[in-house]
Each structure stands twice: as structure tokens, then as C-alpha cells.
Design an enzyme around this catalytic site. Structure first.
Site, mmCIF file in Angstrom:
data_model
loop_
_atom_site.group_PDB
_atom_site.id
_atom_site.type_symbol
_atom_site.label_atom_id
_atom_site.label_comp_id
_atom_site.label_asym_id
_atom_site.label_seq_id
_atom_site.Cartn_x
_atom_site.Cartn_y
_atom_site.Cartn_z
ATOM 1 C CG HIS A 140 -27.848 -50.769 1.157
ATOM 2 N ND1 HIS A 140 -28.738 -50.343 2.110
ATOM 3 C CD2 HIS A 140 -28.480 -51.742 0.480
ATOM 4 C CE1 HIS A 140 -29.864 -51.042 2.013
ATOM 5 N NE2 HIS A 140 -29.720 -51.891 1.023
ATOM 6 C CE LYS A 184 -23.460 -43.919 14.380
ATOM 7 N NZ LYS A 184 -24.528 -43.839 13.387
ATOM 8 N NE ARG A 185 -21.609 -51.510 9.368
ATOM 9 C CZ ARG A 185 -20.979 -50.914 8.347
ATOM 10 N NH1 ARG A 185 -19.784 -51.306 7.980
ATOM 11 N NH2 ARG A 185 -21.554 -49.933 7.694
ATOM 12 C CE LYS A 220 -21.260 -47.083 10.226
ATOM 13 N NZ LYS A 220 -22.683 -46.710 10.127
ATOM 14 C CB THR A 234 -31.618 -47.367 10.552
ATOM 15 O OG1 THR A 234 -30.577 -48.321 10.792
ATOM 16 C CG2 THR A 234 -32.061 -47.435 9.106
ATOM 17 C CE LYS A 260 -32.222 -49.313 14.551
ATOM 18 N NZ LYS A 260 -30.947 -50.053 14.566
#
Ligand SMILES: *Cc1c(COP(=O)(O)O)cnc(C)c1O
Length: 798
Positions: free
Chosen positions: A348, A534-535, A540, A642, A646
Site C-alpha cells: 500500500h 484525508k490523513r 499529501k 480513494t 468518492k
């Protein structure tokens, strides 16, 4: 199932009476929620029993998804939807003056995961059942889920999530399926009387593992699978002995909390205990089940597929070997053959710090027999592969190196399949990150792009959009998501575009209401809702988003009359408790929000909302309201993502780097319906190879960037004296590990294009329509069907 409103109302009233000895008038929402849960359980009980019996009778092959995280969120509405009684129940409750949404809110989020990894596992559970595939979850029943996040003076504060306090209606404790798991002590191999050796344990600590099964209800197909979560207990025969409070606590800690702080040695050891605990308990229960079928052990891989989700369950390899060697008495060669055929593994992440390694002494002292087996696997690997491929490749891929056990290496060597989670990520695994393994086992590598349980993220989360779809293309999309592509034909239909726009606006008002309740800030549904959820992690790049916000703020301060489409920037993110840099970014976002939201000279053109405690339920309200989906990780770092899927399903336009599944989203919607910016993977790797990235150059060359960064250290953004400097220095003195400054200009340009395009609402909605209509390939039904066909070889019962 069939259910009339009248029967539901009668059943509901009776349950309330039987369970709580209460009438409708005397009950509160808690009793209403519990009764509804109990009744729902009763409605699916027969199907659950039938599904289980049928599998056993047919001796069907089953898959078991081992994951240290599951993130299902709430289950009530999703179970009602799957049973096909959602509308009936909602209407029946309404007749009683009750509101389904309000009751559903009483259910605590089941938050046994940190983020995408756990949510994926739960989307897979949904899809397995909904596709009629025999597949089950295996994990840990943490007493405390992921911490609850609060902001105090803009800082993240972590509170415990005691989600089990008022009971969990869905789980069923399976006393008769308990197994024992051993830790520590010494192990000796002694003759077994028939020429072989068997292990003799001394001073081993034996604990009891109790499974709690949560049914996973398939979408209107009468199929029910289960997610099995393990809880630790002191064995009954030990209960009589005197145990100190500390001893008792040491046992209970094993399933107490998700991801205990691993910055201390004790914390890391606990983590390793957790990993072995759920692996051993899960494998033993599968082994027991298989044994009960009465088949020869050679049939194990044709009845059982076990999946290692990320490296945390990699001990499946030596544990399955242990069972086959020590319990079944197989030879090493035979046991190894069955083990490799049974197991498969998903990688992952390519981030180095996330690739698990355990010091030998820890594994050896906690799991002496397991360590013996790992040593033997490693030794045989070296002996077999060195003559074939030479010592260098073997050194780079062996399991035990430099005093540590490499869990990813163990998982790859001990399984028949290794997959990445998006095309780009799988290619990076083959060509760069796991290239040496690819040379050894090219046939084991494959891609399975992630997906999402579209039922939860459309039908449950976005009834307004679902209704527009029903009215436009009929209701078949609810069962066959491919049919959502029928929407493409309505790109020029003004009625449909208007309806889509109205649904989005409705959802923005709904989120606006929540924002007002939670933060006291009023936002306008006319603004662009720009969402990053998101985290919180440096890769990110929430920071890139923040720099752009500060730029807009400075622009507006420089020219209050500046024409600008109003924007609401919405964040949701938790930082790992020990991740200081991520917490620093949270503080800075909160202080910018504080500054911006209370400055009247901005005339409401800019709002920044950071909602506390991001989780699945919050995502279900934010996502349907999003206009812009921020997917801005540094290219190569996000394996798939993901939330990008969504958000596109819900009609947001993606603002993205070519990273993870963003690449496939572009392919699905077309270049003209997505906003791309930033470095590509080859460009990033070019910088790595040459080592010539200089963040300072970008600062010196760009006066806008200078002003923005200076705002972090010159008091323009108040209350971040320390944090502002940390950010400033990470970008300039430590050379900006994630190329934020390098991508800044192109990000700003993409944001400007968004603003320009948003002003043509018709065209914007057309692009949004294209995104919704193109989502079918990101359904986790599709993902799970290719896992089933290519890796697990399990078949649909339908
Ligand atoms: C989907 C989801 C994630 C994953 O988000 P990414 O942007 O893909 O990292 C994390 N947390 C929750 C609650 C989610 O629903």
C-alpha cells in the site's frame, strides 16, 4: 426482503416493549436506535445462518482478508439499504414521528482504522457480500478506536474513542470459536517418536482469543458474510490464579487501542503482539474450520485464500507454516508449497518509513517458534536463490538483514501474488521499489486498482443526487453501477443539468448548516466548496493548499475590490499523535482560518473551515457538497487514494497531480474534465537522481511565493510564532522534501483556471456530469471481482 410498513411498525413497537419494557412515549432516541438495530438483526438472522450453512455444505472456497484496520463507519442505514427495507423503515418511523437520520446518528462510528487502508478493507467487505463472493474479514476488536480529535487554541488534542460503552448491536460473541495464542518462553525441538521433531514449549504465556463476528449484508441478494474481530482475554484456567492489576492490564492492552504509540520500545512490542495475536487467532480458526470439513490437508489452498493487507499481517507466512508443520506434521517442502499457494499480499505504500521492520531480538523473545521458522525460510531462500541470481540480488531481498526482520520481504517471498493499488503504483513497485523482487518473481506481480463501495458513497450519502439519477436514467444503476454511464447522454440536457446543480446546492446547504453548528461560521452555497479530506501527512501536501489560501488572502488584502468567486476551503484531517510536523500544519491551517473568517474586509470571499474529527460519517456529509476535490500529493507518493474516487462519484472536479489513481481518473473522464498540475513521476525521480532540487531558488525567483512564505514568520498570520518558523525552515533550510515550492506556481495556475471555469455554471455542471458518469470502473465491486478471479479463485454463489 419483503416488509410492509404496517408490519415494520408493529415489529418495532414490540421490540421496544420486549427489550426495554417501554412504550413509544417513554422512550428516548437511544432506545429507538437500539431497538431498530435489534430488529434489523432479526430481519437478517435467517439469511446469515443460511449463508453460513450453504458455504459449509458446498465446501466452497473462501477468502479471508487479514487487516489490522477496518473503518466501516455506521452500519444501520447501510444494513437497511442492503436488506431493501430502507424506504419502508424510514416511512414507518415517520408515521411514529421519528426520523431515521436522527436515530442513525446514535450509532457510534466504528473507527478501527486510521484512514484509507481501513476504509478500503471495509469497502471490500461490502463488495464481497454484494457480489455474492464468499469472503470474510479478520482483524482486531480494539476497545478504543482511532482517537477523537478536538482543536484547542488551534492545536490537535486527542481524546479516547470508547465506542463500545453503550454496546454494539451488530457484533456476536462466538464463545465456542475461541482459540489460544501463545507468547514468549522457550521452545525446544524434540523427537516426535516417528522420526521427526516437534516443538516443546516452556514458560509460554497463553492467552485466549475470542472472536466477535459482525455480519456484512450483501446488497439485496440474501448473502451475508462476516467480519471477525478478535478480543483478548485471560484464559479461564488462569482466572482463578492471582493476577496483579499490572499483569491483567498487560494482557488487556493487546486489543485495547488501535496503533498504540510506537515511539517507545514498549509501544512497539505491543504492536508486534497485536500483529501476531490476530494473525494466529485468525489462522487457527480457519485451520479448525478446514479440519472440520474432513478433507486431506493438500486441499487447503483450494478451499482457503488468505490475504495479507499491507505488511501488518505478514506473520501469516510463518504462522501458517507453524500450523502445517507442528499440527499437521507435514514436511517443510509440502508445508511451504501450501503456504505460498494460500497467501497473497497487497503493498500500500512506497514510503520507506512505512515498510515495517522488526529487530530480531524482539521477534525472537516474543515469538521463539515463529522466529525459528522465519530463519529457516530465510536460509532456504538464500540457498536456493544465490546460485540462480547471485549474491547481490539475494542480499537485497532476503528477510533477515542487519539485525532486523523485513516484513514486506517475508510477505512477498511467502505468497503467490503481490499487487499494487493503482496502475502507476504497481508499475513503480515493479520498476523501482520492489524491482529486485520483480526480477526474482515476475509472475507474482500484478495491479488491482482500489475502488469504493459506491452504495455507501452515493445512495446513502447523497440521496439528492441518487434521485436525479433515478429520474434521469432509471434505477438500474443502483444494482449495476455500469449503468451510471447512461448519464453521459444527458450532457446537453438543460433540465438534467439544472437538476444536478440543484442537488449539489442542496448538499452544500446541508454541509453549510453543519459548518455553522460546529464552527459558528456562515458559508454561502454560492461559493466554490474546495475540499481536502484525508490523513494529515507532509506527502499529501495540505501545506500546498494552505500556501495558495494565504496567497488569495494577501491578494484580497492588497486589493479589497478584487473580483473573485467566493471560496470555502474545507479541511478534514487527523495527524498521528506522535507526528509533530503534521500537527504543526494543523495549527497553521487553524490560525489562517481564524484570521480569514473574521476579517470583514474580505467581504465573505474567502472562508477556511477545518472540521474536527474527520471520520467516515463526516465524509458522508462533506463529499456530496464538494465542488473541487484536492488530490495534490507529490507524484509517486500516494499509492492510489480513494477519496478522489468518492468525490468524483459525487460530482466534484478533481484538482490533481498525476499520482496514484488520479491518472486513471484522468483516463476515465478525459483531460478536459480534470485539472492537472505539478511534477510527474519521471520528473520527481529525475530530481532524485541528479540531486539538484533547490527550494531556495524558487523562493528567490518568485515574489508571490516570498510574500506568502514570509507571512508565516513576520506576524501576518498571528499566533504561529513557533509553528510558522518550523514550516518556513522545513521548506527553505531543509529543502522542501515534497517539492511544495516547485509545484506552487503550477498549482496556483490550475486554481485560477478553476475559478474562471466555475463562472460558467452550465459548463461546470457538464464536467461534473462527466465525472459522475465515469465512475463505474472505480467501484470496489469491480476491484473485488478481479481479486476473486485473479488472486483468490473464489466464485460467486449467485
Ligand atoms: C476515503 C477515506 C479516507 C482515504 O482518503 P484518501 O484521500 O484516499 O487518503 C480516509 N479516511 C476516511 C474517513 C475516508 O472515508
Amino acid at each position: 426482503m419483503k416488509l410492509s410498513k404496517k408490519k415494520f411498525v408493529a415489529d418495532f413497537t414490540r421490540t421496544l416493549h420486549e427489550r426495554f419494557a417501554l412504550s413509544l412515549e417513554d422512550s428516548s432516541n437511544y432506545e429507538f436506535y437500539m431497538s431498530l438495530g435489534i430488529l434489523t438483526r432479526a430481519y437478517y438472522a435467517k439469511a446469515w445462518q443460511k449463508s453460513t450453512e450453504q458455504l459449509k455444505r458446498n465446501q466452497s472456497k473462501q477468502a479471508y482478508y487479514f487487516s489490522i484496520e477496518f473503518l466501516p463507519g455506521k452500519l444501520l442505514k447501510s444494513n437497511l439499504l442492503s436488506l431493501g427495507i430502507y424506504d419502508t423503515v424510514a416511512a414507518g418511523l415517520k408515521d411514529l414521528n421519528l426520523d431515521l437520520d436522527e436515530l442513525a446518528n446514535y450509532e457510534p462510528d466504528m473507527a478501527l482504522g486510521n484512514g484509507g487502508l481501513g476504509r478500503l478493507a471495509s469497502c471490500f467487505m461490502d463488495s464481497l457480500a454484494s457480489c455474492g463472493l464468499p469472503g470474510n474479514g479478520n482483524g482486531i476488536r480494539y476497545n478504543y478506536g482511532l482517537f477523537k480529535q478536538k482543536f484547542v487554541d488551534g492545536y490537535q488534542v486527542e481524546l479516547p474513542d470508547s465506542w463500545l460503552t453503550s454496546g454494539n448491536v451488530w457484533e456476536v460473541r462466538k464463545e465456542n470459536k475461541a482459540v489460544e495464542v501463545g507468547f514468549g518462553g522457550e521452545v525446544y525441538l524434540v523427537p516426535d517418536g516417528s522420526g521427526g521433531l516437534q516443538p516443546l514449549y516452556e514458560n509460554q504465556e497463553i492467552l485466549r482469543a475470542i472472536p466477535y463476528d459482525t455480519p456484512v449484508v450483501g446488497y439485496q441478494n440474501d448473502i451475508i458474510n462476516q467480519m471477525r474481530l478478535w478480543s483478548v482475554e485471560i484464559p479461564l484456567r488462569e482466572e482463578g490464579k492471582y493476577l496483579t492489576v499490572e499483569q491483567r492490564k498487560a494482557v488487556e492492552d493487546i486489543t485495547a487501542v488501535l496503533y498504540p504509540d510506537d515511539s517507545s520500545e514498549a509501544g512497539r512490542l505491543l504492536r508486534l503482539k497485536q500483529e501476531y495475536f490476530f494473525v494466529s487467532a485468525g489462522l487457527q480458526s480457519i485451520h479448525n474450520y478446514f479440519t472440520s470439513l474432513g478433507l486431506p490437508i493438500e486441499d487447503f489452498p483450494s478451499k482457503v485464500a488468505i490475504h495479507i493487507n499491507d505488511t501488518h499481517p505478514a506473520l501469516c507466512v510463518p504462522e501458517l507454516m507453524r500450523l502445517l508443520l507442528d499440527v499437521n506434521g507435514l514436511t517443510w517442502e509440502k508445508a511451504w508449497d501450501l503456504t505460498v499457494k494460500t497467501l497473497s499480499y497487497t503493498n500500500h505504500t512506497i514510503l520507506q518509513e512505512a515498510l515495517e521492520k522488526w529487530p530480531i531480538f524482539m521477534v525472537q523473545s516474543l515469538l521463539p517458534r515463529i522466529y525459528q521458522i522465519i530463519q529457516e525460510i530465510d536460509a532456504r531462500f538464500v540457498a536456493e536463490k544465490t546460485p540462480q541470481v547471485g549474491p547481490t540480488l539475494v542480499r537485497n531481498t532476503r528477510i533477515i538483514q542487519d539485525g532486523v526482520v523485513h516484513m514486506a520481504n517475508l510477505a512477498i517471498i511467502g505468497s503467490h501474488s503481490t499487487n499494487g493499488v493503482a496502475k502507476l503504483h504497481s508499475d513503480l513497485l515493479k520498476n523501482v521499489v520492489l524491482h529486485d523482487f520483480y526480477l526474482l518473481y515476475p509472475e507474482r506481480f500484478n495491479n488491482k486498482t482500489n475502488g469504493i463501495a459506491h452504495r455507501r458513497w452515493s445512495q446513502l450519502a447523497n440521496p439528492a443526487l441518487s434521485q436525479v439519477l433515478d429520474e434521469t436514467i432509471g434505477t438500474t444503476w443502483r444494482k449495476n453501477i455500469e449503468d451510471i454511464a447512461l448519464l453521459k447522454a444527458y450532457r446537453e440536457d438543460d433540465e438534467v443539468l439544472k437538476a444536478l446543480h440543484a442537488a449539489k446546492r442542496h448538499n452544500k446547504e446541508r454541509l453549510g448548516q453543519l459548518i455553522l453548528e460546529k464552527t459558528g461560521v456562515r458559508v454561502s452555497p454560492d461559493a466554490i466548496f474546495d475540499v481536502q479530506i484525508k490523513r494529515l501527512h507532509a506527502y499529501k501536501r495540505q501545506l500546498l493548499n494552505l500556501l495558495h489560501i494565504v496567497k488569495l488572502y494577501l491578494d484580497l488584502k492588497g486589493n479589497p475590490q478584487l473580483a473573485m468567486v467566493p471560496r470555502v476551503f474545507i479541511f478534514g484531517a487527523k495527524a498521528a499523535p506522535s507526528y509533530d510536523y503534521a500537527k504543526t500544519i494543523i495549527k497553521c491551517i487553524n490560525e489562517v482560518a481564524n484570521l480569514v473568517n473574521h476579517d470583514d474586509t474580505l467581504q465573505g470571499k474567502l472562508k477556511v473551515i477545518f472540521l474536527e474529527n474527520y471520520n467516515v460519517s463526516l465524509a458522508e456529509v462533506i463529499i456530496p457538497a464538494a465542488d473541487v476535490s484536492e488530490q495534490i500529493s507529490l507524484a509517486s507518493k500516494e499509492a492510489s487514494g480513494t477519496s478522489n474516487m468518492k468525490l468524483m462519484l459525487n460530482g466534484a472536479l478533481t484538482l490533481a497531480t498525476l499520482d496514484g489513481a488520479n491518472v486513471e481518473i484522468r483516463d476515465a473522464v478525459g483531460e478536459e474534465n480534470i485539472y492537472l498540475f505539478g511534477l510527474t513521476v519521471p520528473e520527481v525521480y529525475g530530481y532524485y537522481q541528479r540531486g539538484d532540487y533547490c527550494a531556495m531558488d524558487y523562493y528567490h525567483a518568485d515574489p508571490v511565493l516570498q510574500k506568502v512564505l514570509n507571512a508565516f514568520v513576520n506576524g501576518v498570520i498571528p499566533n504561529i510564532q513557533q509553528e510558522g518558523h518550523v514550516i518556513f525552515e522545513s521548506l527553505l533550510n531543509y529543502n522542501d522534501e515534497y517539492f511544495v515550492l516547485r509545484d506552487f506556481a503550477s498549482y496556483v495556475a490550475a486554481q485560477a483556471a478553476i475559478e474562471a471555469d466555475y463562472q460558467n455554471q452550465r459548463h461546470w455542471t457538464q464536467m461534473s456530469l462527466q465525472n459522475i458518469a465515469s465512475m463505474a470502473r472505480f467501484s470496489s465491486d469491480r476491484t473485488i471481482e478481479s481479486y476473486a478471479a485473479d488472486i483468490w479463485h473464489i466464485e460467486s454463489k449467485q
